[in-house]
Design a protein around this motif. Structure first.
Motif, PDB file in Angstrom:
ATOM      1  N   SER A   1      60.238  30.178  27.664  1.00 48.62           N
ATOM      2  CA  SER A   1      60.492  29.028  26.789  1.00 48.62           C
ATOM      3  C   SER A   1      61.417  29.375  25.635  1.00 48.62           C
ATOM      4  O   SER A   1      62.099  28.498  25.090  1.00 48.62           O
ATOM      5  CB  SER A   1      59.166  28.475  26.256  1.00 48.62           C
ATOM      6  OG  SER A   1      58.531  29.427  25.410  1.00 48.62           O
ATOM      7  N   VAL A   2      61.473  30.653  25.258  1.00 47.94           N
ATOM      8  CA  VAL A   2      62.368  31.091  24.189  1.00 47.94           C
ATOM      9  C   VAL A   2      63.674  31.627  24.755  1.00 47.94           C
ATOM     10  O   VAL A   2      64.763  31.332  24.242  1.00 47.94           O
ATOM     11  CB  VAL A   2      61.692  32.163  23.312  1.00 47.94           C
ATOM     12  CG1 VAL A   2      62.667  32.708  22.267  1.00 47.94           C
ATOM     13  CG2 VAL A   2      60.458  31.586  22.632  1.00 47.94           C
ATOM     14  N   ALA A   3      63.589  32.420  25.817  1.00 46.82           N
ATOM     15  CA  ALA A   3      64.764  33.122  26.329  1.00 46.82           C
ATOM     16  C   ALA A   3      65.794  32.179  26.941  1.00 46.82           C
ATOM     17  O   ALA A   3      67.001  32.377  26.765  1.00 46.82           O
ATOM     18  CB  ALA A   3      64.338  34.161  27.365  1.00 46.82           C
ATOM     19  N   VAL A   4      65.345  31.156  27.660  1.00 42.31           N
ATOM     20  CA  VAL A   4      66.298  30.274  28.352  1.00 42.31           C
ATOM     21  C   VAL A   4      67.184  29.503  27.375  1.00 42.31           C
ATOM     22  O   VAL A   4      68.410  29.555  27.482  1.00 42.31           O
ATOM     23  CB  VAL A   4      65.546  29.325  29.314  1.00 42.31           C
ATOM     24  CG1 VAL A   4      66.497  28.278  29.881  1.00 42.31           C
ATOM     25  CG2 VAL A   4      64.925  30.132  30.452  1.00 42.31           C
ATOM     26  N   PRO A   5      66.636  28.770  26.393  1.00 46.27           N
ATOM     27  CA  PRO A   5      67.538  28.085  25.451  1.00 46.27           C
ATOM     28  C   PRO A   5      68.352  29.049  24.594  1.00 46.27           C
ATOM     29  O   PRO A   5      69.517  28.767  24.284  1.00 46.27           O
ATOM     30  CB  PRO A   5      66.585  27.246  24.589  1.00 46.27           C
ATOM     31  CG  PRO A   5      65.239  27.784  24.812  1.00 46.27           C
ATOM     32  CD  PRO A   5      65.224  28.412  26.150  1.00 46.27           C
ATOM     33  N   ALA A   6      67.759  30.182  24.190  1.00 46.41           N
ATOM     34  CA  ALA A   6      68.515  31.141  23.394  1.00 46.41           C
ATOM     35  C   ALA A   6      69.677  31.719  24.206  1.00 46.41           C
ATOM     36  O   ALA A   6      70.799  31.876  23.694  1.00 46.41           O
ATOM     37  CB  ALA A   6      67.600  32.262  22.909  1.00 46.41           C
ATOM     38  N   ALA A   7      69.422  32.048  25.460  1.00 49.45           N
ATOM     39  CA  ALA A   7      70.478  32.592  26.312  1.00 49.45           C
ATOM     40  C   ALA A   7      71.562  31.558  26.577  1.00 49.45           C
ATOM     41  O   ALA A   7      72.759  31.889  26.616  1.00 49.45           O
ATOM     42  CB  ALA A   7      69.873  33.073  27.631  1.00 49.45           C
ATOM     43  N   TYR A   8      71.179  30.297  26.751  1.00 49.67           N
ATOM     44  CA  TYR A   8      72.170  29.238  26.955  1.00 49.67           C
ATOM     45  C   TYR A   8      73.063  29.095  25.736  1.00 49.67           C
ATOM     46  O   TYR A   8      74.296  28.965  25.859  1.00 49.67           O
ATOM     47  CB  TYR A   8      71.457  27.929  27.255  1.00 49.67           C
ATOM     48  CG  TYR A   8      72.359  26.723  27.237  1.00 49.67           C
ATOM     49  CD1 TYR A   8      73.246  26.487  28.276  1.00 49.67           C
ATOM     50  CD2 TYR A   8      72.343  25.818  26.169  1.00 49.67           C
ATOM     51  CE1 TYR A   8      74.096  25.388  28.255  1.00 49.67           C
ATOM     52  CE2 TYR A   8      73.168  24.726  26.136  1.00 49.67           C
ATOM     53  CZ  TYR A   8      74.050  24.505  27.189  1.00 49.67           C
ATOM     54  OH  TYR A   8      74.893  23.414  27.152  1.00 49.67           O
ATOM     55  N   ALA A   9      72.474  29.142  24.558  1.00 47.85           N
ATOM     56  CA  ALA A   9      73.268  29.020  23.335  1.00 47.85           C
ATOM     57  C   ALA A   9      74.243  30.183  23.199  1.00 47.85           C
ATOM     58  O   ALA A   9      75.411  29.988  22.838  1.00 47.85           O
ATOM     59  CB  ALA A   9      72.347  28.955  22.119  1.00 47.85           C
ATOM     60  N   LEU A  10      73.800  31.389  23.502  1.00 45.61           N
ATOM     61  CA  LEU A  10      74.660  32.562  23.368  1.00 45.61           C
ATOM     62  C   LEU A  10      75.733  32.611  24.442  1.00 45.61           C
ATOM     63  O   LEU A  10      76.802  33.196  24.233  1.00 45.61           O
ATOM     64  CB  LEU A  10      73.819  33.837  23.435  1.00 45.61           C
ATOM     65  CG  LEU A  10      72.882  34.091  22.250  1.00 45.61           C
ATOM     66  CD1 LEU A  10      71.995  35.299  22.518  1.00 45.61           C
ATOM     67  CD2 LEU A  10      73.690  34.310  20.965  1.00 45.61           C
ATOM     68  N   ALA A  11      75.470  31.999  25.589  1.00 38.20           N
ATOM     69  CA  ALA A  11      76.412  32.079  26.702  1.00 38.20           C
ATOM     70  C   ALA A  11      77.403  30.926  26.727  1.00 38.20           C
ATOM     71  O   ALA A  11      78.582  31.124  27.066  1.00 38.20           O
ATOM     72  CB  ALA A  11      75.654  32.136  28.025  1.00 38.20           C
TER      73      ALA A  11
END
Length: 277
Positions: A89-99
């Motif tokens: 729940s944290v990694a997916v949106p954070a990774a999308y924002a960074l990518a």
């Protein structure tokens, strides 16, 4: 001649891989076979792979009756699944924002994520423990789950996978009226199933086998995880009871082996695609 040389090379390569696999599997094979032996054969000076007298039922019955091993495994399942869901729940949106999102400081934030990968969990165990104490979370599922609810490795792995997703897919979703939140969970998440399975294997194995942190924060056996349950087979006076101990260890690692075998194809695919950029 070239075909013969290629055949010989493949044979040598597979022979080398089989030897390496045998070396890696040898401790697990010995653990399994030891769980079939009576104490007299376990401590015998003569090395035997297969037992002369099969002690399978006795060892596994002792492993399940001496301690509530199934309850410990259920605790481990609850903790590992809860940690994985929180991390996703944290990694997916954070990774999308960074990518995929363009904003000031994106590279600095990604550098901070990479820096956090260098910090071992044991280095921050004392601040974590003090925080759990202040919140009154010691000796509970919360103490086992909360410190690991964010995974910088998960953010890094998912970010690397999202970098391989074409930008045209995101632009098309925006033209269809999708919000950024909907793009994350309805577009990016389904494409990232291989990476999620790969990350899930890493996360579940790490926290299922974690001994250090549960030993610190738990006092009540009601919340013991499988590694703490295995310690119950130690006896400082009479020595370790290796037959039931190996039987319990076999039962503990069996779900991990089964999960990896079922997800092997997706696991390799996720690791391969995440390393393309």
């Amino acid at each position: 001649m070239n075909r013969q040389a290629s055949l010989i090379f493949r044979l040598l390569r597979h022979l080398l891989l089989l030897c390496g696999a045998l070396v890696m599997l040898l401790p697990f094979i010995w653990m399994l076979l030891t769980s079939f032996k009576p104490p007299t054969e376990i401590f015998s000076a003569e090395l035997r792979w297969l037992p002369e007298q099969w002690y399978l039922l006795e060892n596994y019955r002792e492993a399940l009756s001496r301690v509530p091993l199934l309850q410990f495994m259920l605790n481990g399942l609850i903790v590992t699944v809860a940690i994985f869901l929180c991390q996703v729940s944290v990694a997916v949106p954070a990774a999308y924002a960074l990518a995929k999102l363009q904003f000031r400081g994106r590279k600095v934030l990604f550098g901070a994520v990479m820096l956090c990968l260098l910090i071992p969990p044991h280095a921050v165990s004392i601040p974590w423990y003090l925080l759990m104490y202040q919140f009154g979370w010691l000796d509970s599922y919360t103490a086992l789950i909360a410190p690991f609810s964010i995974s910088v490795f998960g953010i890094f792995l998912m970010r690397q996978f999202f970098m391989t997703v074409p930008d045209d897919l995101i632009h098309a979703a925006r033209m269809d009226g999708f919000s950024e939140f909907a793009i994350v969970w309805r577009v990016m998440l389904p494409t990232a199933i291989p990476a999620l399975i790969s990350f899930g294997i890493f996360s579940i194995v790490a926290h299922w086998n974690d001994y250090f942190w549960p030993l610190i924060v738990l006092n009540s056996p009601d919340y013991y995880t499988p590694p703490l349950g295995l310690v119950s087979f130690r006896n400082d006076d009479t020595g370790n009871d290796y037959g039931p101990l190996m039987a319990a260890a076999t039962l503990v690692i069996a779900p991990l082996v089964l999960a990896f075998l079922l997800a092997q194809k997706r696991f390799i695919e996720g690791i391969t695609l995440s390393g393309m950029k």
